[in-house]
Design an enzyme around this catalytic site. Structure first.
Site: not given
Ligand code: PEP
Length: 254
Positions: A9, A11, A95, A97, A167, A173, A212
Site C-alpha cells: 500500500n 498510500k 483502511h 485511514e 490491522e 505507521g 509496521s
Molecule cells: C498500511 O498502510 O496498511 C500499513 C499497515 O502501513 P505500515 O506498514 O506503514 O504500518
C-alpha cells in the site's frame, strides 16, 4: 495450501521517477516471488504507470480505494468499472485511514464490496481495533463487529470472495507491531468466527496482517498458523525493505 498474499500500500507517496526505480527493482525480486502473490496499490494517478511495468509479470495491480457508487456525479472519484479498464485485481476497502479521515461507514464499505465482487475485483477488507479498544479488552469484539456489520449487508455468498486484512490501528505507521502472539490470537479469532458462520464456505479465506510489518518481524509473523500474508505500508516504499519482507516468507506456503 495456497500462495501467500503480500500487498503493498503505497498510500499517497511516490512520483513518476521514484515509482519507475521501485518497479524496476521489484520486478527483479525472483526469490521474493516464490509462493507469493504480490500486489501493488499505487495512488490512482499512477495505476497506468504500474500496469505498464508489471504487464507479463506475476505481480498484480490493486487500488487503495474505490467509490461506493457505479457511476455519476461524484467529482474526483473512481468507479469499479474504471478499475476494470486497468486490469485491477484487488481493492483495499475500509483502511483505517479511510474510515477515520474520510468518515467511511460500514454501509459504504458494504456497497463497495458488492460492486467489486460483481465486477470481479477482489476486495481486501481492513479491520482493526484502536489502542483504547485494545486496552479496554475490546479488541476481539471490535473486529468481529466490523466483520458482522459488512457481512450482514453483503451476505455470506458475496463475502466468500473477500480477503481480510487485520490491522491494529495502533500499529499502522507507528513502528509498533502487534506481538507475534497478539497477531496470531486475533487471526485465530477471525478464523474461528468465519468457521462458525460457515466453515466450508470460508475455508480458503485469506487473512493478512498489517501494521509496521518489516524485515524484523515478517519471518516470525508468516510462520503463524492463521496468518496468510501481509498488507505492507512503509516497508513497501523502498525496494530493499520490500524485498526483505517478501523474501522472509519465500518458499513458505500458507
Ligand atoms: C498500511 O498502510 O496498511 C500499513 C499497515 O502501513 P505500515 O506498514 O506503514 O504500518
Amino acid at each position: 495450501m495456497k500462495d501467500k498474499l503480500i500487498i503493498a500500500n503505497w498510500k499517497m507517496n511516490g512520483g513518476v521517477v521514484a515509482n519507475s526505480k521501485l518497479l524496476i527493482a521489484i520486478l527483479k525480486l525472483k526469490k521474493a516471488l516464490i509462493n507469493s502473490e504480490i500486489v501493488i496499490c499505487p495512488p490512482h494517478i499512477y495505476m497506468h504507470q504500474v500496469k505498464e511495468y508489471i504487464v507479463g509479470s506475476r505481480i498484480k495491480l490493486g487500488t487503495q480505494n474505490v467509490n461506493a457508487n457505479k457511476s455519476g456525479a461524484y467529482t474526483g472519484e473512481i468507479s469499479v468499472g474504471m478499475l476494470k479498464d486497468f486490469n485491477c485485481d484487488y481493492a483495499l476497502v475500509g483502511h483505517s485511514e479511510r474510515r477515520t479521515l474520510f468518515n467511511e461507514t460500514d454501509k459504504d464499505l458494504a456497497n463497495k464490496i458488492l460492486l467489486l465482487v460483481q465486477g470481479g475485483i477482489i476486495p481486501v477488507l481492513c479491520i482493526g481495533e484502536s489502542l483504547a479498544q485494545r486496552e479496554n479488552g475490546e479488541a476481539n469484539s471490535t473486529i468481529i463487529k466490523q466483520l458482522e456489520a459488512v457481512i450482514n449487508i453483503v451476505g455470506y455468498k458475496c463475502f466468500k470472495s473477500v480477503v481480510i486484512a487485520y490491522e491494529p490501528i495502533w500499529a499502522i505507521g507507528t513502528g509498533k507491531t502487534a506481538s507475534i502472539a497478539q497477531a496470531q490470537a486475533m487471526h485465530k479469532a477471525i478464523r474461528e468466527y468465519l468457521t462458525r458462520l460457515d466453515g466450508k464456505l470460508f475455508r480458503r479465506t485469506s487473512v493478512l496482517y498489517g501494521g509496521s510489518v518489516s524485515e524484523k518481524n515478517a519471518s516470525d509473523l508468516i510462520k503463524q498458523k492463521d496468518i496468510d500474508g501481509f498488507l505492507v505500508g512503509g516497508a513497501s516504499l523502498m525496494a530493499d525493505s520490500f524485498e526483505a519482507v517478501c523474501s522472509c516468507s519465500a518458499g513458505i506456503k500458507v
